[in-house]
Write a protein that holds these residues in place. Structure first.
Motif, short mmCIF file in Angstrom:
data_model
loop_
_atom_site.label_atom_id
_atom_site.label_comp_id
_atom_site.label_asym_id
_atom_site.label_seq_id
_atom_site.Cartn_x
_atom_site.Cartn_y
_atom_site.Cartn_z
N UNK A 1 21.35 -13.53 -3.47
CA UNK A 1 20.05 -13.85 -3.86
C UNK A 1 19.25 -14.03 -2.80
N UNK A 2 18.44 -13.54 -2.36
CA UNK A 2 17.59 -13.64 -0.95
C UNK A 2 16.18 -13.34 -0.50
N UNK A 3 15.67 -13.84 0.36
CA UNK A 3 14.19 -13.43 0.54
C UNK A 3 14.09 -13.24 2.15
N UNK A 4 13.01 -12.41 2.55
CA UNK A 4 12.69 -12.23 3.92
C UNK A 4 11.12 -12.49 3.91
N UNK A 5 11.06 -13.41 4.99
CA UNK A 5 9.75 -13.80 5.43
C UNK A 5 9.10 -13.35 6.67
N UNK A 6 7.77 -12.84 6.64
CA UNK A 6 7.44 -12.47 7.74
C UNK A 6 5.95 -13.16 8.17
N UNK A 7 5.70 -13.31 9.46
CA UNK A 7 4.37 -13.66 9.67
C UNK A 7 3.87 -13.37 10.85
N UNK A 8 2.72 -13.14 11.02
CA UNK A 8 1.85 -12.38 12.14
C UNK A 8 2.25 -13.01 13.50
N UNK B 1 13.42 0.56 1.59
CA UNK B 1 12.77 0.51 0.16
C UNK B 1 12.65 -1.11 0.10
N UNK B 2 11.47 -1.52 -0.72
CA UNK B 2 11.41 -2.67 -1.12
C UNK B 2 10.82 -2.52 -2.79
N UNK B 3 10.33 -3.58 -3.22
CA UNK B 3 9.93 -3.80 -4.57
C UNK B 3 8.66 -3.09 -4.46
N UNK B 4 7.92 -2.91 -3.17
CA UNK B 4 6.62 -2.18 -2.93
C UNK B 4 6.71 -0.83 -2.66
N UNK B 5 7.99 -0.38 -2.67
CA UNK B 5 8.11 1.10 -2.21
C UNK B 5 8.72 1.19 -0.78
N UNK B 6 7.93 0.97 0.32
CA UNK B 6 8.32 1.06 1.55
C UNK B 6 9.25 0.20 1.95
N UNK B 7 10.11 0.44 3.02
CA UNK B 7 11.11 -0.73 3.39
C UNK B 7 10.26 -1.94 4.24
N UNK B 8 10.86 -2.81 4.39
CA UNK B 8 10.15 -4.25 4.86
C UNK B 8 9.73 -3.72 6.18
N UNK B 9 10.20 -3.17 7.01
CA UNK B 9 9.78 -3.03 8.32
C UNK B 9 8.41 -1.96 8.18
N UNK B 10 8.54 -1.12 7.21
CA UNK B 10 7.35 -0.23 6.90
C UNK B 10 6.13 -1.33 6.43
N UNK C 1 5.82 -4.32 6.79
CA UNK C 1 5.25 -5.24 8.04
C UNK C 1 4.23 -4.59 8.81
N UNK C 2 4.87 -3.06 9.15
CA UNK C 2 3.78 -2.26 10.02
C UNK C 2 2.57 -2.14 9.42
N UNK C 3 2.57 -2.01 8.17
CA UNK C 3 1.23 -1.55 7.36
C UNK C 3 0.28 -2.97 7.26
N UNK C 4 1.12 -4.04 7.20
CA UNK C 4 0.52 -5.14 7.11
C UNK C 4 -0.27 -5.52 8.51
N UNK C 5 0.71 -5.36 9.52
CA UNK C 5 0.00 -5.40 10.93
C UNK C 5 -1.16 -4.54 11.06
N UNK C 6 -1.18 -3.49 10.79
CA UNK C 6 -2.16 -2.51 11.19
C UNK C 6 -3.33 -3.05 10.27
N UNK C 7 -3.30 -3.30 8.98
CA UNK C 7 -4.18 -4.13 8.04
C UNK C 7 -4.89 -5.19 9.10
N UNK C 8 -4.16 -6.15 9.42
CA UNK C 8 -4.58 -7.23 9.91
C UNK C 8 -5.30 -6.88 11.24
#
Lengths: 521, 337
Positions: A312-319, A402-411, A413-420
Motif C-alpha cells: 500500500x503506497x503513494x507517490x508525491x510530487x511537487x514543482x 500506467x497510473x489510475x489516470x492512464x499515463x505513468x507517473x513520470x508522464x 508529472x511531465x504533463x503537470x509540469x507543462x501545464x504549470x
C-alpha cells in the motif's frame, strides 16, 4: 582422482563482528530496540542519549517485558528468534511483528561493550538485572575459536558474558530497561561530530525541540549538514512505526487517511531525550506549492514460493525541489518500519528522469512478503529476492507506464509540469502586455490574455488572443502570434512619441495600418 | 558492585520518601528562598544536584519559575545531575529530557579519582561554577568503617575548590545527610569535637556557644546538634582555605525510621559561600582567617529548625501538601517504572 571432503568453519569472532557491526548508523542500532519494544506491545519507548557528551545511553519501554528464562533464551541463541512461532501478530495489541531472526538485542553491541538489562514480565512479581559484557569477545583470541564442527556442547561460541540476578517487583509493572555504558568511542564521537565541517562546510544549527520546529530548522537543505545528532533524530523519526506530524504526510489528502489511521491505531510513541518523535513528513511545505499526489500505489501478488506480496503506497510530487534532501526518494516500510532511508533511485529505476527525482517522495508500506528480502542490517534489500523483484517491477510500471489516470507517473508529472509552465507563461505575458499598455496609454490599463475567442463588445483595454488583438474592444485584424509582442512594442514607441501631437483617433488608425502590415508578414 | 537485592531495598527506601512532607518543608522554607536570591532578571540559576530518581527538586523549582526550563526544546540548560544507580539514572534522564550534563556515576569517585574517570571529571568540572549545589546524600557523611577524612568529606572539599577555580563569587550549598549516633564514626567525631573545643578558647565563640553541654557531652546527649555544629565548622574551614567567606544560613532536622525500625535523623545545612575580595584584589590569607573567626560565633549562635514541630502548627501540613501536589501529579503522570 581421490575426492577429499573437509568441513567449512567460521571463527567465533564472526558472530562478535556481526554483533558489533551490523548497523551502519547509530540510529540503525537504536531502531532495533524500538522495534523490539513495538513487538512487545509497548505504548512508549523513552531513549536518552546523554546528550551532549553521549556517555550513557538508556532505553526504557513499557512493553510486556521478559522473564529471566526468556532473556537467557534470547541471549543464548542469537538469531534463533521464536517471536513469530505463535503467529504474525503481537499478543496483546495485535500489532504485526517486526522482529524475525532475533538479533535485535545484539544491536546494543554496536553502541557499547557493557550494558545492563532490567526487565519485569507482564504479570510477574519479579524483575531481573542482567549485566552483559561483550568486551572479551572482541579480542583476537575469539578469532581462533571455530564455529561449525566444534560447536559441541562444551565449546559454545560466546559473544559475551551475562549475569542475572532477581529481585521482587510489583506484578502490575512490566517493562524492559537497557542501560548502556562504556560507549564505543567512535559511536559517541560520531554523534558529537559535524561531518560537513570536514569538507569545509559550516555546520548549521538546528532546533532540538519538538518535531515541527526541528523539521523547520533542517528543511533548508540537508539534515546531514546539521550534524550526526540531527541525523539520529531524523532517522529514528522517519523509520519508526510512529505517527506522522499532525496533517502529514501530505496536507489535505484524505486518500491517505488509511495510512495515517493505521499508525494512530498502534498508539506507539517514541521519546528521544524527552522529545516525542513524529514522522517528520509534512508536504507540501506550503499549500501554495504546486504539487500532485498519486495516492493509490496498491498491489498484491502471489509469488512462486508461496509468499504473497502486499503493498500500500503513494507517490508525491511537487514543482520545487523537496527539502530536506533526505526526503527525496521512496521509502520502503516493511511491517511499518522503514528499511534504510529514502531511496533516491526508486529501487534502481532504469531511465534517467533528471530533476523529477528531486521533486518526488513516496512511501511503500509492504505488509507481507518482503521480510525475507531484508538484509541483516535492516537497511537494505537482497535485490535478487523474488518479492523484491516483484516490488521493483510494480514500482517501475507505475512510474513509467500506467497510473489510475492512464499515463505513468513520470508522464503525468511531465504533463503537470507543462501545464504549470504554460500557466506561468500566460501570466508572464499578461504582465508584459499590461506594462506595454501602460506605456502606450500613459497609464496602467487592464490586459487579459485569453485562450478563447473574446466576448463580443469587449470592454476597454488591450485584449490579446492567439489570433487577434483588440484595443478598447476594437479588433486589430490579423497580427500573427509570433509578432504580437513586437507589435505591442512598436505601438508603445509610436504612442509615446505621437501622443502629444496626434489625436487618439489618428493614433488608432495608425495602429490599424500597422496591424495590417504585420498581418502581411 | 552491590547485589541487586540490596540495591532494590535501597531504592525502595528512597522511593518511600518522595512524598515526605518533612523533606518538602525544608524545600519550601529553606531551599526556595535561596533559589529566589539567585534568580534575578535574565540570570538563570546554575544548579548541580544529586536529585535521586524522581528529581522532585528540579521539577519543584521549575514549577516555581526558579529553574529555567526550555519547554520548546524540553531542556534544562542550567541543570547538572549525577546519579550512580543505573535504573534511577535512566529514569531521570528519560523523564527530564536534556540537561546541561547528565552524568551517570559516583560523585565521590569521579571527583577524587580523575585519572580513573578522565572524561567524566572533565565533563563535570566543565560545568562549574554553579549557583547552588545540592548534595542530598542518602547516607552518613561520617561513616563507621571509613577514616575520619573520608571520601564524602574530600569530595565536598573538591567541590569548593572547583567553585573557587571557576571564579565563583557567591554560591550556596545544601548539604543533607543522615545522622545516627549508633553508626557514627568514632574517629571523625573525635576530630569534630576537638575542632569545636579549640574554638571555645575564644571568648566570643564561647559566649555564642551558650548553655549547650560541653562538646563531649553534646556528642553523647544531642548527637544531631553536635554533628550540625561540627559539619558547619568543617565547611567554614574548607571555605577559608579556598578563599571564601562562610555563613550558615539555616539548618533543619527531622526524624525518620528505617524499614528495620531504626530511628535516625536527617540533617540539612544551608550554607552560603562568597568570595571576600574582588578579582582585582590580591589574595590575602588574613582576610580568610578573619572571615572564619567571624563565622564561628554565627554557627554557634544558630539553631536548627525542628521540622516535625513546625508541621504540627495548625494548617502547616495542609499548606505543604498543597504546595507539593502539582509535582507529585507530574511524577505520577510519568508512569514510573
Amino acid at each position: 582422482m581421490a575426492t577429499e571432503s573437509f568441513p567449512i568453519n567460521v571463527a567465533a569472532s564472526v558472530i562478535a563482528d556481526i554483533s558489533a557491526g551490523i548497523y551502519r548508523t547509530p540510529a540503525g542500532a537504536l531502531k532495533e530496540l524500538i522495534s523490539n519494544a513495538f513487538d512487545a506491545d509497548a505504548k512508549s519507548v523513552r531513549i536518552s542519549t546523554g546528550d551532549p557528551h553521549f556517555r550513557t545511553f538508556t532505553c526504557t519501554d513499557d512493553g510486556s517485558g521478559m522473564t529471566p528464562a526468556k532473556f537467557k533464551e534470547i541471549m543464548g541463541l542469537i538469531g534463533g528468534s521464536s517471536k513469530r512461532d505463535s503467529g504474525q501478530y503481537s499478543e496483546f495489541c495485535r500489532r504485526p511483528l517486526i522482529g524475525r531472526i532475533g538479533i535485535g538485542l545484539l544491536s546494543i553491541g554496536q553502541i557499547c561493550r557493557r550494558f545492563e538489562v532490567f526487565s519485569s514480565a507482564r504479570g510477574s512479581d519479579k524483575k531481573f538485572r542482567a549485566r552483559v559484557n561483550l568486551a572479551p569477545y572482541t579480542r583476537p583470541e575469539a578469532r581462533r575459536i571455530q564455529l561449525g564442527t566444534q560447536l559441541a556442547k562444551d565449546s559454545k561460541v560466546k559473544v559475551g558474558d551475562a549475569e542475572i540476578e532477581e529481585a521482587p517487583e510489583s506484578s502490575e509493572k512490566h517493562y524492559t530497561r537497557i542501560v548502556m555504558e562504556d560507549i564505543i568511542p567512535g559511536f559517541a564521537e560520531q554523534l558529537q561530530s559535524e561531518p560537513m565541517a570536514v569538507i569545509g562546510v559550516t555546520p548549521r544549527k538546528f532546533k532540538k525541540g519538538d518535531m515541527r520546529t526541528f523539521l523547520a530548522s533542517v528543511s533548508n537543505d540537508q539534515v546531514a549538514r546539521h550534524g550526526a545528532y540531527a541525523q539520529l533524530i531524523w532517522e529514528l523519526a522517519v523509520t519508526a512505526p510512529i505517527q506522522y506530524l499532525p496533517g502529514g504526510p501530505i496536507r489535505d489528502c484524505p486518500q491517505l487517511d488509511d495510512i495515517r489511521r493505521r499508525l494512530e491505531e498502534f498508539r506507539f510513541s517514541v521519546y528521544l531525550d524527552g522529545v516525542e518523535l513524529f514522522k517528520p513528513i509534512l508536504l507540501p511545505p506550503a499549500m501554495s506549492t504546486a504539487h500532485k499526489v498519486y495516492p493509490r500505489l496498491d498491489y498484491e501478488k502471489s509469488l512462486g514460493d508461496g509468499r504473497k506480496l502486499s503493498v500500500r503506497g503513494y507517490i508525491y510530487w511537487q514543482k520545487t525541489r523537496i527539502l530536506p534532501r533526505e526526503l527525496q526518494g521512496v521509502l520502503v516500510r516493511v511491517r511499518n518500519v522503514g528499511v534504510g532511508t529514502c531511496d533516491p533511485t526508486y529501487l534502481g529505476y532504469p531511465r534517467h528522469e533528471g530533476w523529477k527525482f528531486s521533486q518526488m517522495f513516496g512511501e511503500l508500506y509492504v505488509d507481507e512478503g518482503l521480510d525475507e528480502a531484508i538484509n541483516i542490517d535492516r537497511a537494505s534489500f537482497r535485490e535478487t529476492d523474488e518479492a523484491y523483484l516483484a516490488l521493483q517491477e510494480f514500482l517501475f510500471q507505475r512510474l513509467g507506464k500506467e497510473t489510475d489516470e492512464g499515463a505513468g507517473i513520470f508522464s503525468s508529472i511531465k504533463a503537470a509540469t507543462s501545464e504549470i509552465a504554460h500557466r506561468r507563461k500566460v501570466k508572464e505575458t499578461a504582465g508584459r502586455l499590461q506594462r506595454t499598455a501602460a506605456v502606450i496609454y500613459g497609464r496602467p490599463r487592464p490586459v487579459t490574455l485569453t485562450e478563447t475567442e473574446p466576448d463580443e463588445g469587449a470592454p476597454s483595454g488591450v485584449k490579446v488572443t492567439p489570433n487577434e488583438v483588440r484595443v478598447d474592444g476594437e479588433l486589430l485584424q490579423g497580427v500573427p502570434v509570433k509578432y504580437r509582442d513586437l507589435f505591442m512594442g512598436v505601438c508603445a514607441v509610436l504612442d509615446k512619441k505621437l501622443s502629444a501631437s496626434v489625436p487618439a483617433t489618428r493614433r488608432r488608425e495608425l495602429l490599424r495600418k500597422l496591424a495590417e502590415l504585420f498581418a502581411a508578414q | 558492585m552491590a547485589d541487586f537485592q540490596t540495591i532494590e531495598k535501597r531504592r525502595q527506601r528512597a522511593r518511600s520518601t518522595y512524598t515526605d512532607l518533612k523533606k518538602h518543608y525544608v524545600r519550601i522554607t529553606g531551599w526556595l528562598p535561596i533559589f529566589g536570591q539567585y534568580k534575578t532578571g535574565s540570570h538563570h540559576v546554575r544548579y548541580l544536584t544529586l536529585c535521586a530518581k524522581l528529581a522532585i527538586d528540579i521539577r519543584y523549582f521549575r514549577s516555581k519559575g526558579l529553574l529555567f526550563f526550555d519547554k520548546q526544546q524540553q531542556s534544562y540548560p542550567f541543570v547538572t545531575f549525577i546519579e550512580r544507580d543505573s535504573q534511577d539514572y535512566a529514569f531521570i534522564a528519560e523523564s527530564l529530557g536534556r540537561t546541561r550534563l547528565p552524568l551517570k556515576g559516583d560523585l565521590e569517585e569521579i571527583l577524587l579519582n580523575p585519572a580513573d574517570y578522565p572524561k567524566e571529571f572533565k565533563d563535570l568540572s566543565g560545568t562549574f561554577p554553579h549557583d547552588i549545589i545540592n548534595l542530598d546524600f542518602t547516607g552518613e557523611v561520617v561513616r563507621p568503617a571509613d577514616p575520619p577524612y573520608n571520601t564524602t568529606i574530600r569530595a565536598i572539599e573538591k567541590i569548593v575548590e572547583l567553585q573557587r577555580k571557576a571564579s565563583c563569587k557567591r554560591w550556596h550549598m545544601f548539604l543533607t545527610f543522615r545522622v545516627r549516633r549508633e553508626t557514627a564514626s568514632g574517629g571523625a567525631d573525635d576530630e569534630l569535637r576537638r575542632i569545636i573545643e579549640s574554638n571555645l578558647v575564644n571568648e566570643a565563640a564561647r559566649t555564642a556557644y551558650g548553655t549547650r553541654p560541653a562538646p563531649m557531652e553534646l556528642r553523647a546527649q544531642e548527637y544531631k546538634e553536635f554533628l550540625r555544629i561540627g559539619m558547619a565548622k568543617f565547611l567554614a574551614g574548607i571555605a577559608a582555605t579556598q578563599d571564601f567567606t562562610f555563613a550558615l544560613d539555616d539548618s533543619y532536622y527531622y526524624e525518620r525510621t528505617s524499614p528495620e525500625g531504626e530511628k535516625y535523623y536527617i540533617l540539612t545545612l544551608i550554607a552560603g559561600f562568597a568570595a571576600p575580595r574582588s578579582s582585582s584584589q590580591l589574595q590575602d590569607p588574613r582576610r580568610a582567617v578573619v572571615a572564619y573567626a567571624r563565622c564561628v560565633p554565627q554557627i554557634f549562635m544558630s539553631s536548627a529548625v525542628d521540622v516535625v514541630a513546625r508541621l504540627r502548627t495548625a494548617g502547616e501540613s495542609e499548606r505543604i501538601t498543597t504546595d507539593l501536589r502539582p509535582v507529585l501529579d507530574e511524577v505520577e503522570g510519568l508512569g514510573v517504572v
